[in-house]
Design an enzyme around this catalytic site. Structure first.
Site, PDB file in Angstrom:
ATOM      1  CE  LYS A   1      -4.024  -2.122   2.196  1.00 52.48           C
ATOM      2  NZ  LYS A   1      -5.068  -2.040   3.211  1.00 52.48           N
TER       3      LYS A   1
ATOM      4  CG  ASP B   1      -8.301  -0.040   3.992  1.00 53.72           C
ATOM      5  OD1 ASP B   1      -8.972  -0.830   3.301  1.00 53.72           O
ATOM      6  OD2 ASP B   1      -7.057  -0.091   4.053  1.00 53.72           O
TER       7      ASP B   1
END
Ligand code: ATR
Length: 275
Positions: free
Chosen positions: A65, A101
């Site tokens: 990420k 998220d």
């Protein structure tokens, strides 16, 4: 045909293909969503050449990420705040990215625990990894003014809390019990309670009766923490919904239709988890 995929290392365990495949099928869209194992040392190059690999976009999971974020031409505000991206797309030849998220976390609570954020009261978050970072940012963005961030390693909690001044207060796990009587929301972002890990050892008796307890762990669906909270009569929200909701913005970017998180979709994932 528009193609997207989940990337990471390892990636074989990812349930994203099941999720996006369900949406493609039920919406009757032509498109595909697969998986690509991308080792960290190849990650930057892979993301920079996403179109050449045949993709309109992708999801990014552990451990890529941060590398994905660094590879972007354009990062949205959330990705910039977190220094990490989990959703990439190509627009006008530019590699763009976001981090969904935190969106998934909030949307799951909005859907499963209506009114959970009404009081904007105190929150206790356990754990200071990547998921915690995204959730803390989401809670502060939603307007929560007092978040306690407890972690086994205090320095990690301090690092995550640092950008938020007095709003996010780092502490050790031993301090949690004393914070529970004021907490309206308890979030587990540690790996404790996950299948094969130790359970989280925490007495929930001090929590107020209206508190909501949620866990980002979703294997098992009902973690020992959620079971204890339910036995205590508290509202609980499992972590599967966060996975489902975080996929919505990416799917819309890649395939042009905003998909819905339905009971049927949830049942499909639950069946996969419980085998
Ligand atoms: P992610 O990025 O997926 O959120 P991570 O970075 O591996 O995951 O973080 C896992 C979290 O679980 C951390 O907060 C970790 O605490 P440390 O920062 O002290 O390592 C926490 N954790 C894992 N095992 C734990 C244990 N046995 N007791 C307490 N906390 C634990």
């Amino acid at each position: 045909m528009r193609r997207a995929c989940v990337t990471g290392h390892p990636v074989a365990h990812s349930r994203s293909p099941l999720l996006h495949g369900y949406w493609l099928k039920t919406l009757g869209l032509e498109g595909s969503y697969g998986r690509e194992d991308v080792p960290p040392e190849e990650a930057r190059d892979f993301y920079r050449h996403l179109s050449a690999h045949g993709y309109v976009g992708c999801n990014v999971t552990i451990p890529n990420k941060e590398t994905a974020f660094a590879a972007l031409d354009e990062a949205d505000e959330t990705a910039r705040a977190l220094g990490a991206a989990n959703t990439l797309w190509v627009e006008g030849g530019k590699l763009c990215g976001s981090n969904t998220d935190g969106y998934g976390f909030l949307a799951n609570l909005d859907a499963c625990a209506q009114g959970w954020d009404k009081g904007r009261g105190e929150v206790v978050v356990l754990g200071a990894g990547g998921a915690s970072r995204a959730i803390i940012h989401a809670l502060v963005t939603r307007g929560f003014g007092r978040v306690h961030l407890a972690n086994r390693t205090l320095s990690r909690a301090e690092a995550v809390a640092a950008p938020y001044g007095d709003t996010v207060r780092p502490c050790g796990l031993a301090d949690v019990s004393a914070l529970l009587p004021q907490a309206e929301l308890l979030v587990n972002c540690t790996s404790l309670g996950m299948k094969g890990s130790d359970p989280l050892d925490l007495d929930l008796a001090p929590l107020p009766d209206h508190a909501v307890v949620t866990d980002i762990v979703y294997v098992p669906l009902m973690t020992p923490l959620l079971e204890a909270a339910q036995a205590r009569g508290l509202r609980v929200v499992d972590g599967l919904g966060m996975l489902l909701h975080q996929g919505v913005p990416g799917f819309e970017r890649w395939f042009g239709v905003r998909p819905e998180v339905t009971q049927e979709l949830r049942d499909l994932l639950v069946k996969d988890i419980t085998g």
